[in-house]
Write an enzyme that holds these catalytic residues in place. Structure first.
Site, mmCIF file in Angstrom:
data_model
loop_
_atom_site.group_PDB
_atom_site.id
_atom_site.type_symbol
_atom_site.label_atom_id
_atom_site.label_comp_id
_atom_site.label_asym_id
_atom_site.label_seq_id
_atom_site.Cartn_x
_atom_site.Cartn_y
_atom_site.Cartn_z
ATOM 1 N N GLY A 179 -20.425 26.353 -12.747
ATOM 2 C CA GLY A 179 -20.916 25.447 -13.008
ATOM 3 C C GLY A 179 -21.715 25.661 -13.982
ATOM 4 O O GLY A 179 -23.149 24.877 -13.967
ATOM 5 N N GLY A 180 -22.028 26.847 -15.098
ATOM 6 C CA GLY A 180 -22.881 27.102 -15.863
ATOM 7 C C GLY A 180 -24.619 27.046 -14.705
ATOM 8 O O GLY A 180 -25.383 27.502 -15.553
ATOM 9 N N SER B 20 -15.277 30.114 -13.986
ATOM 10 C CA SER B 20 -16.800 30.447 -15.431
ATOM 11 C C SER B 20 -18.154 31.030 -14.452
ATOM 12 O O SER B 20 -18.062 32.156 -14.636
ATOM 13 C CB SER B 20 -16.362 28.234 -15.292
ATOM 14 O OG SER B 20 -17.300 28.187 -16.352
#
Length: 630
Positions: free
Chosen positions: A237-238, A324
Site C-alpha cells: 500500500g505504498g 509492493s
C-alpha cells in the site's frame, strides 16, 4: 326577476373566470409542476448510485422525494424566479442527502456465518480464543495486540510490548486499520464508473485508528505431528494504506491444508509511521528517529517468535512475505540487523529496496537522515511551530492533513538504526540476513496508470527522453515513441522495467553474489480472466490471489481450469518454500536457483515453466543506470 337572474348569471361567469385564473396554480392540473421532478429524481438516484448508497440511504432519498411531491403545491405559489430558486434548493438538498447517505466503515468479523469458538491458546500476555470457519477446518484468531496502542505519549515512539491480560481475549474481530485515507464520494463514484483491478484492496473499507497494532493468525484444526512453518504476510500500500484484514491477504485457504500457519499484521503508515525529527532523535537511546512502521513489523515478528509455538508453529521457520510496499518491507527486514534471528526465509513480490538515497522529492527511494529530519521540521512549522509534545496531543486528523504536502517523505529512511546504509549497499557487502529468498515481479506492473492514462504526446515524450538521457538512441530503441499509441506502451513498459523488474533482478543478483542461501526468481505473466480488466494485463498485485490461494477474494472473474492449476502450482511452491527454503516438490515443474540458471526465471502463465528472463536488454540498461528511478 330579470335583474336578479342577470346578477346570478354574471356572478357565475365571474366565479368561473376566477376558477379559470386559479387553475394553473392547481398542482393536479398543472403538468409543469411535475416536469422538474424528472431531472431532480434522476440526479438524486445517480448520486445515490455513485455513492454506493445502502438500502437505508435509498429509502431516505425516496422519503425526501415523497415529501417534496406532497408539499410542492403549497411552496410553488410564488413568482417564477422564486419557483426556480425553490427547485434549485430542493435539488441541492436531495443531492446532499444522497452524498451523505454513504456506507459506513465496518469491522471485518472472523469466522463464517455460524462462528464457533476455537480452542483456547495460552500466550505470554494471556489466554486467547478465536473462532472456527464454516468448514470447521481452520481456527482464526483475529485482532491480537502485539504492542501497546501508539497513542498520546507513545505516538512517534518505538512500539512497546503489549500489556498482559488476565481475562480471556476473544479474538473474533479484525482490528481497526492503521490511519490512512478512507473512502470518499469521489473514490466511491470512480469505482462505480471505472473498472480497475483490486478495488476492494486499494480502497480501504474498514474503520481506521492509531490503535491498530494487531495481528491475525490462521491455523488448521487438523492434528500435526510436528511444529508447522509460519508465513507472516506484510501488507502493501505504498506505506500509506493497507491492512492485514483485507480478504486478498487472508490466510485461511493456505492454513486449511495443514502444512503451515499463516499470519497477517498491521503497522503504522504515513507520517505516523515514518516521521523523523531532531527532537525525536534526541529522545531515542539509539539517536535515531523515523522508521516506526518498520519497528512495528519487527515487534510483530518478535511476538510471533515468542508465541507462535503455542499455536503449533515453529519459531525457527518463519518466512516473511509481502507485495509492493510489503515486498520492500521484507527486503528491508532482510537488510537490518534488528531482524536478526526473527526471519528464516523471504518471499518478496513486486517491491524491493534497491533504490538510491538522497531526497525522496527528487525520486530517490530513501531520504538521508538530514533530509528526513528537515521534512519533520517543516511539518512542525506547518503546524504553527508546534513542539513535539504539542504534536503528540493534536488530533490525528490535523497532523495527517498538514503532512499531505510532504507525503513523499513518509516512508523508510536511512536513520542510522534500522538502516545505516541503503539496503542495496548492505546486500552488496554481504551484510544482509543470509536466508533463502523467493522473489519476482509481474509483466504489466505499471498498467494501473491506465485508470487515468498519462500524456502520450509524441514530441513531449521524445524531448523528455533526450533531456533525461541525452541523445542516447538506445533508450528510444528500447522504448520507441513515434506514435501516441507507441508512447503510451513505452511509458508503461519503461516504468515496469526500471521500477520493478530491475529492482527484483538486482535484489536476486546481490543475494546470490554475496550470500550462500538460495534465491529463486519468478516472472508472473498470467492475465486474470476478467473481460473488463483485460487491458491491465498481468497487473501489479495480480499474483497475490494465486500464490495465497485467494481467487475471487477481490473481484468476480470467471476462473477456469488453467487459473486453478496456476493457483495450485504457485501456492504449492510457496508452501514448500516456507517448509524447507526450497519451492520444489512433487508434481511441480523443477525451479532452478538463480545460481544454477542466472538467465532463467520461473514464468507463471497458463502453466509454469522455466523461461528466459524478461526483456534483458531493457532491464540491463536500467541496471547500469545509477540515478533516481522513482
Amino acid at each position: 326577476m330579470e335583474i336578479e337572474e342577470q346578477r346570478r348569471t354574471t356572478g357565475a361567469a365571474h366565479a368561473g373566470s376566477k376558477t379559470l385564473m386559479r387553475q394553473p396554480r392547481n398542482f393536479r392540473t398543472s403538468p409543469r409542476h411535475w416536469v422538474p421532478f424528472l431531472p431532480l429524481t434522476a440526479v438524486a438516484f445517480v448520486f445515490a448510485w455513485l455513492n454506493q448508497t445502502p438500502w437505508w440511504g435509498w429509502a431516505l432519498v425516496a422519503v425526501c422525494l415523497a415529501a417534496l411531491g406532497l408539499t410542492v403545491r403549497w411552496w410553488l405559489r410564488g413568482p417564477a424566479l422564486l419557483q426556480v430558486g425553490a427547485w434549485l434548493l430542493a435539488g441541492a438538498f436531495l443531492s446532499t442527502t444522497a452524498v451523505l447517505a454513504h456506507p459506513s466503515a465496518q469491522h471485518r468479523t472472523a469466522g463464517g456465518t455460524d462462528p464457533r469458538p476455537s480452542e483456547t491458546v495460552p500466550t505470554q500476555e494471556g489466554a486467547v480464543r478465536g473462532v472456527l470457519n464454516d468448514e470447521r477446518d481452520v481456527e482464526i484468531f483475529a485482532g491480537i495486540p502485539y504492542a501497546q496502542p501508539p497513542v498520546g505519549e507513545r505516538r512517534w515512539r518505538p512500539p512497546q510490548p503489549p500489556e498482559p491480560h488476565t481475562d480471556l481475549l476473544i479474538a473474533d474481530r479484525f482490528s481497526d486499520a492503521p490511519i490512512q485515507a478512507t473512502s470518499t464520494f469521489f473514490t466511491r463514484a470512480l469505482s462505480q464508473v471505472v473498472e480497475a483491478p483490486l478495488e476492494a484492496t486499494l480502497l480501504n473499507p474498514y474503520p481506521v485508528s492509531e490503535d491498530s497494532l494487531y495481528l491475525n493468525i490462521w491455523r488448521s484444526t487438523r492434528p500435526a505431528s510436528a511444529k508447522l512453518p509460519v508465513i507472516v504476510y506484510i501488507p502493501g500500500g505504498g506505506f500509506t494504506s493497507g491492512s492485514g484484514a483485507l480478504p486478498l491477504y487472508d490466510g485461511e485457504s493456505l492454513a486449511s491444508r495443514g502444512e503451515a500457519i499463516t499470519v497477517t499484521i498491521n503497522y503504522r503508515l504515513g507520517v505516523l509511521g515514518f516521521l523523523s525529527h531532531p527532537v525525536l532523535a534526541e529522545e531515542s537511546k539509539a539517536g535515531a528517529s523515523g522508521n516506526y512502521g518498520m519497528l512495528d513489523q519487527i515487534a510483530a515478528l518478535k511476538w510471533v517468535r515468542q508465541n507462535i509455538a503455542a499455536f503449533g508453529g515453529d519459531p525457527d521457520r518463519v518466512t516473511i512475505a509481502g507485495e509492493s510496499a510489503g515486498g520492500e518491507s521484507v527486503c528491508i527486514l532482510g537488510a537490518t540487523p534488528r531482524a536478526e534471528g526473527l526471519v528464516g526465509g523471504i518471499i518478496g513480490s513486486s517491491g524491493a529496496c534497491m533504490g538510491t538515497r538522497g531526497n525522496t522529492e527528487r525520486g530517490d527511494q530513501y531520504d538521508t537522515k538530514s533530509a528526513a529530519e528537515a521534512a519533520g521540521r517543516r511539518l512542525s512549522e506547518e503546524l504553527g511551530g508546534a513542539t513535539m509534545e504539542e504534536m503528540r496531543r493534536m488530533p490525528v486528523g490535523r497532523v495527517v492533513d498538514a503532512a499531505e504536502s510532504q507525503k513523499s517523505h513518509w516512508r523508510p529512511s536511512i536513520d542510522g538504526y534500522v538502516l545505516n546504509r541503503t539496503p542495496a549497499e548492505i546486500y552488496a557487502a554481504g551484510d544482509q540476513l543470509d536466508v533463502p529468498t523467493l522473489i519476482g515481479s509481474n509483466a504489466d506492473e505499471a498498467s494501473l496508470a491506465l485508470v487515468s492514462p498519462p500524456d502520450a504526446d509524441v514530441d513531449a515524450y521524445q524531448d523528455s527522453v533526450r533531456k533525461r538521457h541525452g541523445a542516447d538512441a538506445e533508450l528510444l530503441r528500447l522504448y520507441p515513441g513515434d506514435t501516441e499509441e507507441q508512447v503510451l506502451v513505452s511509458l508503461l513498459q519503461a516504468e515496469t522495467d526500471k521500477i520493478m523488474t530491475r529492482a527484483m533482478r538486482r535484489w536476486a543478483t546481490l543475494q546470490t553474489r554475496t550470500g550462500e542461501a538460495d534465491t529463486y526468481v519468478y516472472y508472473f505473466a498470467h492475465v486474470p480472466p476478467d473481460d473488463d480488466l483485460q487491458k491491465f494485463g498481468a497487473y501489479h498485485g495480480a499474483e497475490v490471489m494465486y500464490a495465497y490461494d485467494n481467487l475471487g477474494k477481490d473481484g468476480n472473474a470467471e476462473y477456469v481450469k488453467r487459473d486453478y492449476t496456476l493457483r495450485d502450482q504457485m501456492s504449492g511452491y510457496w508452501i514448500n518454500f516456507a517448509r524447507t527454503g526450497n519451492p520444489n516438490g512433487l508434481r511441480l515443474p523443477s525451479w532452478p536457483t538463480m545460481r544454477q540458471e542466472p538467465e532463467k526465471v520461473m514464468k507463471f502463465d497458463a502453466g509454469s515453466a522455466v523461461a528466459p528472463r524478461p526483456r534483458p536488454d531493457a532491464v540491463d540498461f536500467w541496471m547500469r543506470y545509477d540515478g533516481p528511478l522513482a
